[in-house]
Design a protein around this motif. Structure first.
Motif, short mmCIF file in Angstrom:
data_model
loop_
_atom_site.label_atom_id
_atom_site.label_comp_id
_atom_site.label_asym_id
_atom_site.label_seq_id
_atom_site.Cartn_x
_atom_site.Cartn_y
_atom_site.Cartn_z
N ASN A 276 -7.09 4.61 39.16
CA ASN A 276 -7.70 3.57 39.98
C ASN A 276 -9.22 3.63 39.92
OD1 ASN A 276 -5.22 2.53 40.81
ND2 ASN A 276 -5.12 3.80 42.62
N ALA A 277 -9.76 4.84 39.95
CA ALA A 277 -11.22 4.99 39.89
C ALA A 277 -11.77 4.48 38.56
CB ALA A 277 -11.60 6.45 40.11
N ASP A 278 -11.10 4.80 37.47
CA ASP A 278 -11.57 4.36 36.16
C ASP A 278 -11.42 2.84 36.00
OD1 ASP A 278 -12.42 6.81 35.32
OD2 ASP A 278 -10.62 7.28 34.15
N ARG A 279 -10.36 2.28 36.57
CA ARG A 279 -10.21 0.82 36.51
C ARG A 279 -11.35 0.13 37.25
NH1 ARG A 279 -3.82 -0.69 37.58
NH2 ARG A 279 -2.94 1.15 36.57
N ARG A 280 -11.64 0.62 38.45
CA ARG A 280 -12.72 0.01 39.22
C ARG A 280 -14.05 0.12 38.48
NH1 ARG A 280 -9.86 2.50 43.59
NH2 ARG A 280 -11.22 4.32 43.50
N ARG A 281 -14.27 1.28 37.87
CA ARG A 281 -15.52 1.46 37.15
C ARG A 281 -15.58 0.56 35.92
NH1 ARG A 281 -17.93 7.02 34.41
NH2 ARG A 281 -19.89 6.08 33.71
N LEU A 282 -14.46 0.43 35.21
CA LEU A 282 -14.42 -0.42 34.03
C LEU A 282 -14.77 -1.86 34.39
CD1 LEU A 282 -13.61 -0.47 30.97
CD2 LEU A 282 -11.33 -1.15 31.72
N ILE A 283 -14.18 -2.35 35.46
CA ILE A 283 -14.44 -3.72 35.89
C ILE A 283 -15.89 -3.88 36.34
CG2 ILE A 283 -13.86 -5.47 37.62
CD1 ILE A 283 -11.00 -4.18 37.63
N ALA A 284 -16.37 -2.92 37.14
CA ALA A 284 -17.74 -3.00 37.64
C ALA A 284 -18.77 -2.93 36.52
CB ALA A 284 -17.98 -1.89 38.65
N ALA A 285 -18.48 -2.13 35.50
CA ALA A 285 -19.44 -1.94 34.41
C ALA A 285 -19.69 -3.21 33.61
CB ALA A 285 -18.96 -0.83 33.48
N THR A 286 -18.75 -4.14 33.66
CA THR A 286 -18.88 -5.37 32.88
C THR A 286 -19.54 -6.49 33.67
OG1 THR A 286 -16.69 -6.18 33.54
CG2 THR A 286 -16.80 -4.78 31.58
N ALA A 287 -20.01 -6.22 34.88
CA ALA A 287 -20.47 -7.28 35.77
C ALA A 287 -21.92 -7.71 35.54
CB ALA A 287 -20.28 -6.85 37.23
N GLY A 288 -22.61 -7.09 34.59
CA GLY A 288 -23.99 -7.47 34.33
C GLY A 288 -24.98 -6.73 35.20
N ALA A 289 -26.27 -6.83 34.83
CA ALA A 289 -27.31 -6.06 35.51
C ALA A 289 -27.85 -6.77 36.74
CB ALA A 289 -28.46 -5.78 34.54
N GLY A 290 -27.57 -8.06 36.90
CA GLY A 290 -28.11 -8.79 38.04
C GLY A 290 -29.60 -9.04 37.88
N ASP A 291 -30.22 -9.59 38.90
CA ASP A 291 -31.64 -9.93 38.79
C ASP A 291 -32.50 -9.32 39.89
OD1 ASP A 291 -30.79 -11.42 40.93
OD2 ASP A 291 -31.06 -13.37 39.97
N GLU A 292 -31.94 -8.39 40.66
CA GLU A 292 -32.70 -7.76 41.74
C GLU A 292 -33.52 -6.56 41.26
OE1 GLU A 292 -30.98 -7.91 46.04
OE2 GLU A 292 -29.39 -7.18 44.72
N GLY A 293 -33.21 -6.04 40.10
CA GLY A 293 -33.90 -4.85 39.63
C GLY A 293 -32.99 -3.64 39.61
N ALA A 294 -33.41 -2.62 38.87
CA ALA A 294 -32.57 -1.45 38.66
C ALA A 294 -32.30 -0.69 39.94
CB ALA A 294 -33.22 -0.54 37.62
N ARG A 295 -33.32 -0.51 40.77
CA ARG A 295 -33.12 0.29 41.98
C ARG A 295 -32.27 -0.45 43.00
NH1 ARG A 295 -38.42 4.16 43.09
NH2 ARG A 295 -38.08 5.43 41.20
N ALA A 296 -32.44 -1.75 43.08
CA ALA A 296 -31.60 -2.54 43.98
C ALA A 296 -30.15 -2.44 43.55
CB ALA A 296 -32.05 -3.99 44.00
N LEU A 297 -29.92 -2.50 42.24
CA LEU A 297 -28.56 -2.38 41.73
C LEU A 297 -27.98 -1.00 42.03
CD1 LEU A 297 -26.21 -3.53 40.07
CD2 LEU A 297 -27.37 -2.72 38.00
N ALA A 298 -28.78 0.05 41.83
CA ALA A 298 -28.30 1.41 42.10
C ALA A 298 -27.99 1.60 43.58
CB ALA A 298 -29.34 2.43 41.65
N TYR A 299 -28.78 0.96 44.44
CA TYR A 299 -28.54 1.05 45.88
C TYR A 299 -27.22 0.36 46.25
CZ TYR A 299 -29.06 0.24 50.90
OH TYR A 299 -28.84 0.18 52.26
N ARG A 300 -27.00 -0.82 45.69
CA ARG A 300 -25.83 -1.60 46.08
C ARG A 300 -24.54 -1.11 45.41
NH1 ARG A 300 -27.40 -5.91 49.02
NH2 ARG A 300 -29.45 -6.87 48.65
#
Length: 388
Positions: free
Chosen positions: A284-308
């Motif tokens: 389950n953990a690897d599935r969630r990570r696999l899905i999340a990893a494909t979601a793109g970097a977003g536009d808030e910035g690296a630290r905002a992404l790491a926080y969220r």
């Protein structure tokens, strides 16, 4: 005569008493420990082959005060635990019947017969614990010197015995190979559909190991070009291979270790990650990570992404998207230095409006680059006061 070089693993505590208990000439090191020692690589797993049946291995070890665990006794394997060192001890075997997924085996006292049932010549090397003499019946030493992964005997026969050997051929080539063995490649291409008979867990385990091998990128490209993935993972296409190659280059530039789930995510079209994770029966953990990893970097910035999303997911998404990971290297996301109670103390009524105000404050705090508590207090005052 070839002698196994000395190596740190050969001096691990408990090994000498174990081989002494099994008797001179009655047990030999086999497989990865011999192969990797000859290549000058570190050895993790240690395996012994022996002429003794499992019951005799247990008896001899017990008499020497060595603990044994019958981990695979139906297939002739006993795990010996000696002074903290773990060794798999397996009785010499020969295949009686195979169906591409499982094998029915029986005991033998013929070392060559035991070697003949293994997959590749470089994995069928044995060494005497006392003298270090290496035993090679199928040209494994020459193949090791040439960095050539070659099936023992007829490749089609080896694949018919165990279909997983198709993926193992490419994984070992990605780890040890130089020039591809043409006969092995041809057999794997011809029998690629045999992969459909395997459990998806076995496929996943082999694929994830392959994806972090030193030459994973060119080997995956070779597999995709020859249709190896098509029967079980048709989602992997040339675009995915290009994304994997780009990711691997970014990992190297950023000095970040390759990760199998991250690399699998790069290989897949984002819309397929959930389906592939389920099909491969990832945790389950690897599935969630696999899905999340494909979601793109977003536009808030690296630290905002790491926080969220958390630092691990942020690294995945940034690397796959080709964004800079430097801002989150050695950075730990802080906690918002404000509580709902602080807003109630400012006059907000308990309830949904507190949560909504906290959300707005957090959004401003992130956008301003995670300022210190004093600035957060000012933001909170402004939020409670409302529009001027």
């Amino acid at each position: 005569m070839v002698i196994l070089p000395d190596a740190p693993w050969r001096h691990r505590p408990g090994l000498a008493p174990l081989t002494h208990a099994l008797g001179a000439g009655r047990a030999r090191w086999v497989g990865g420990a011999v192969r990797d020692t000859l290549l000058g690589l570190d050895v993790s797993d240690i395996d012994l082959a022996t002429v003794h049946p499992p019951e005799e291995v247990i008896r001899l070890c017990s008499a020497a005060g060595i603990k044994t665990v019958p981990t695979g006794i139906a297939h002739g394997t006993v795990t010996a635990v000696t002074s903290g060192t773990v060794v798999e001890v397996t009785t010499l075997r020969r295949d009686v019947a195979t169906d591409g997924r499982h094998a029915i085996v029986e005991r033998t006292d013929d070392w060559r017969e035991d070697a003949a049932r293994r997959d590749f010549t470089m994995n069928a090397l044995y060494a005497d614990p006392a003298t270090g003499e290496v035993f090679d019946w199928f040209g494994g030493l020459d193949d090791l010197a040439a960095r050539r992964v070659r099936f023992i005997g007829d490749p089609y026969t080896r694949i018919a015995e165990d279909h997983l050997r198709i993926l193992r051929f490419f994984r070992f080539h990605a780890r040890f190979g130089d020039a591809i063995d043409d006969a092995g490649l041809a057999a794997c291409v011809a029998r690629a559909n045999d992969l459909m008979a395997l459990s998806r867990e076995r496929i996943a385990a082999e694929l994830l190991k392959l994806l972090v091998a030193p030459a994973a990128v060119p080997v995956v490209a070779l597999m995709q070009a020859h249709g190896i993935f098509r029967p079980v993972l048709p989602e992997i296409d040339a675009d995915g291979v290009a994304r994997l190659a780009a990711l691997a280059a970014r990992e190297m530039d950023a000095a970040i270790a390759p990760d199998p789930i991250r690399r699998l995510a790069a290989l897949l079209p984002p819309s397929t990650a959930e389906d592939v994770g389920a099909r491969l029966k990832l945790s389950n953990a690897d599935r969630r990570r696999l899905i999340a990893a494909t979601a793109g970097a977003g536009d808030e910035g690296a630290r905002a992404l790491a926080y969220r999303a958390g630092p691990d997911i942020a690294h995945d998404r940034l690397l796959i998207a080709g964004a800079d990971v430097a801002p989150i290297r050695d950075w730990t996301p802080p906690r918002l230095p404000l509580s709902g109670g602080a807003l109630v103390a400012r006059g907000l009524a308990k309830g949904p409006q507190v949560a909504a105000a906290l959300k707005r404050i957090e959004t401003r705090w992130i956008a301003e680059g995670f300022p210190e508590a004093a600035r957060v207090e000012t933001i909170a005052d402004e939020e409670v006061a409302g529009p001027a």
